[in-house]
Design an enzyme around this catalytic site. Structure first.
Site, mmCIF file in Angstrom:
data_model
loop_
_atom_site.group_PDB
_atom_site.id
_atom_site.type_symbol
_atom_site.label_atom_id
_atom_site.label_comp_id
_atom_site.label_asym_id
_atom_site.label_seq_id
_atom_site.Cartn_x
_atom_site.Cartn_y
_atom_site.Cartn_z
ATOM 1 N N GLN A 290 0.817 -1.216 0.000
ATOM 2 C CA GLN A 290 0.000 0.000 0.000
ATOM 3 C C GLN A 290 0.847 1.260 0.000
ATOM 4 O O GLN A 290 0.765 2.070 -0.897
ATOM 5 C CB GLN A 290 -0.951 -0.010 1.199
ATOM 6 N N ASP A 291 1.669 1.436 1.041
ATOM 7 C CA ASP A 291 2.607 2.563 0.989
ATOM 8 C C ASP A 291 3.860 2.223 1.768
ATOM 9 O O ASP A 291 3.906 1.221 2.479
ATOM 10 C CB ASP A 291 1.961 3.890 1.425
ATOM 11 N N PRO A 292 4.927 3.024 1.631
ATOM 12 C CA PRO A 292 6.203 2.673 2.253
ATOM 13 C C PRO A 292 6.120 2.664 3.781
ATOM 14 O O PRO A 292 5.256 3.314 4.377
ATOM 15 C CB PRO A 292 7.149 3.784 1.774
#
Length: 229
Positions: free
Chosen positions: A66-68
């Site tokens: 999804q995101d870092p």
């Protein structure tokens, strides 16, 4: 004779997209945030590591995140991966548990997944940057438009690809994968909140290799070396 895959690169499939105004706006936003003193992960040089380390023409497997990671020294541009010397976060620990249960490979002492990337496993986050300590803070700055384009370009890939979609967010991206030459495997997210609901026991690593074998593509060596540079 060169195949279509050999003549296509990230540059040929994404070059026009990078000329779109929104893409420059993303880069300008990130630059401005850093200039204002905000800590943004991953470091600038690592933002596009997933695309740098896994050439378009070599892709066999895609794992979507999804995101870092939003903690210090974790994110380096590959979904789920952390830098050498940084403890594996809980989701990655569960990935390793499943890998061990599935293929019997030993659980590594690190969480650096570059070896996978270099074998053709694209470790792609939907958003490519995040502000320190603020998960999904860059979810709406335009990255999703770009990474959806990445997925669409993979849908057009002339070779069969195995997509591992973990969790409802990643699974929504299956609507972008319409080409019947590809294979999709779905499971709950490896997060401690959901891993016991079916990620543990999904056997996606052996299944991915079986599908690659059936498609006449080389299998992935999922075992990670103990020593990393």
């Amino acid at each position: 004779m060169t195949t279509m895959a050999e003549t296509q690169t990230w540059q040929t499939v994404l070059g026009e997209e990078k000329q779109e105004p929104y893409f420059q706006e993303i880069l300008d936003f990130v630059k401005k945030e850093r200039k204002a003193g905000k800590i943004i992960y991953p470091p600038q040089k690592d933002i596009f590591n997933a695309l740098k380390l896994t050439p378009y023409e070599a892709i066999k497997v895609v794992i979507l995140g999804q995101d870092p990671y939003h903690g210090p020294n974790q994110a380096h541009g590959l979904a789920f991966s952390v830098r050498p010397g940084v403890p594996a976060p809980p989701s990655l620990q569960n990935i390793f548990k499943e890998l061990h249960a599935d293929l019997g490979v030993s659980i590594p002492s690190h969480g650096f997944l570059e070896k996978w990337a270099k074998q053709g496993v694209l470790l792609l986050n939907a958003a490519l940057t995040v502000e320190a300590g603020k998960p999904q803070s860059h979810a709406n700055i335009g990255w999703h438009r770009f990474t959806d384009k990445v997925i669409e370009s993979l849908n057009d890939h002339p070779e069969g690809i195995v997509f591992l979609l973990w969790g409802s967010y990643a699974q929504k991206k299956s609507q972008l994968i319409t080409n019947l030459r590809h294979r999709i495997l779905k499971a709950p997210h490896p997060s401690p909140l959901s891993a016991a609901r079916g990620f543990l026991g999904c056997r996606h690593f052996s299944k991915a290799n079986q599908l690659l074998h059936e498609m006449g593509r080389g299998e992935i060596d999922w075992a990670l070396d103990e020593k990393v540079s």
